[in-house]
Design a protein around this motif. Structure first.
Motif, short mmCIF file in Angstrom:
data_model
loop_
_atom_site.label_atom_id
_atom_site.label_comp_id
_atom_site.label_asym_id
_atom_site.label_seq_id
_atom_site.Cartn_x
_atom_site.Cartn_y
_atom_site.Cartn_z
N ARG A 33 0.68 -1.42 -0.35
CA ARG A 33 -0.09 0.00 0.04
C ARG A 33 0.72 1.24 0.34
N SER A 34 0.70 1.77 -0.58
CA SER A 34 1.61 3.19 -1.18
C SER A 34 0.58 4.61 -0.36
N TYR A 35 0.91 5.23 0.37
CA TYR A 35 0.39 6.45 0.80
C TYR A 35 0.06 7.66 0.00
N HIS A 36 0.72 7.32 -1.66
CA HIS A 36 0.76 8.67 -2.45
C HIS A 36 -0.61 9.41 -2.84
N ASP A 37 -1.26 10.72 -2.70
CA ASP A 37 -1.97 11.18 -3.03
C ASP A 37 -2.17 12.34 -3.85
N SER A 38 -2.29 11.63 -4.94
CA SER A 38 -2.23 12.78 -6.39
C SER A 38 -3.06 14.08 -5.36
N ALA A 39 -4.08 14.24 -4.78
CA ALA A 39 -4.67 15.41 -4.52
C ALA A 39 -3.19 16.01 -3.41
N TYR A 40 -2.97 16.00 -2.89
CA TYR A 40 -1.49 16.84 -2.13
C TYR A 40 -0.40 16.10 -2.72
N ASP A 41 -0.39 15.74 -4.19
CA ASP A 41 0.72 15.50 -4.00
C ASP A 41 2.44 15.02 -4.22
N GLY A 42 1.78 14.12 -2.98
CA GLY A 42 2.52 13.27 -2.06
C GLY A 42 2.93 13.50 -0.97
N LEU A 43 2.35 14.00 -0.07
CA LEU A 43 2.64 14.84 0.93
C LEU A 43 2.86 13.93 2.13
N TRP A 44 1.93 13.37 1.64
CA TRP A 44 1.54 12.72 3.25
C TRP A 44 2.79 11.36 3.16
N GLN A 45 3.11 11.43 1.97
CA GLN A 45 4.60 10.05 1.90
C GLN A 45 6.20 10.70 2.68
N THR A 46 5.74 12.15 2.92
CA THR A 46 7.35 12.63 3.29
C THR A 46 7.22 13.15 5.08
N GLN A 47 5.92 12.57 5.20
CA GLN A 47 5.80 13.02 6.50
C GLN A 47 5.06 11.41 7.52
N THR A 48 4.66 10.44 6.14
CA THR A 48 4.67 9.06 6.99
C THR A 48 5.35 8.16 6.63
#
Length: 72
Positions: A33-48
């Motif tokens: 499972r990837s945390y990438h969210d295109s609506a936030y341009d991957g912001l959650w991936q850098t934090q989590t």
């Protein structure tokens, strides 16, 4: 077989792809499972973290061992 649970977090996509290939080759059931969210341009991936892997709990020790051996 039990319900899938979160086994570990990935730091990046390379780790995820490599472990996915190893587990597929060994026929260990899993979901990446990837945390990438295109609506936030991957912001959650850098934090989590990049994402995580889910698998039946009975495979957790084997998956963690393979990950440790893969990482170094």
């Amino acid at each position: 077989m039990s319900k899938p649970v979160k086994i570990l977090l990935f730091k990046n996509e390379i780790e995820a792809m490599l472990l996915d290939e190893i587990l597929t080759e060994k026929q260990i059931p899993h979901i990446v499972r990837s945390y990438h969210d295109s609506a936030y341009d991957g912001l959650w991936q850098t934090q989590t973290g990049w994402g995580h892997i889910e698998a039946p709990i009975e495979y957790s020790d084997e998956i963690l061992s393979l990950y440790k051996n893969m990482s170094g």
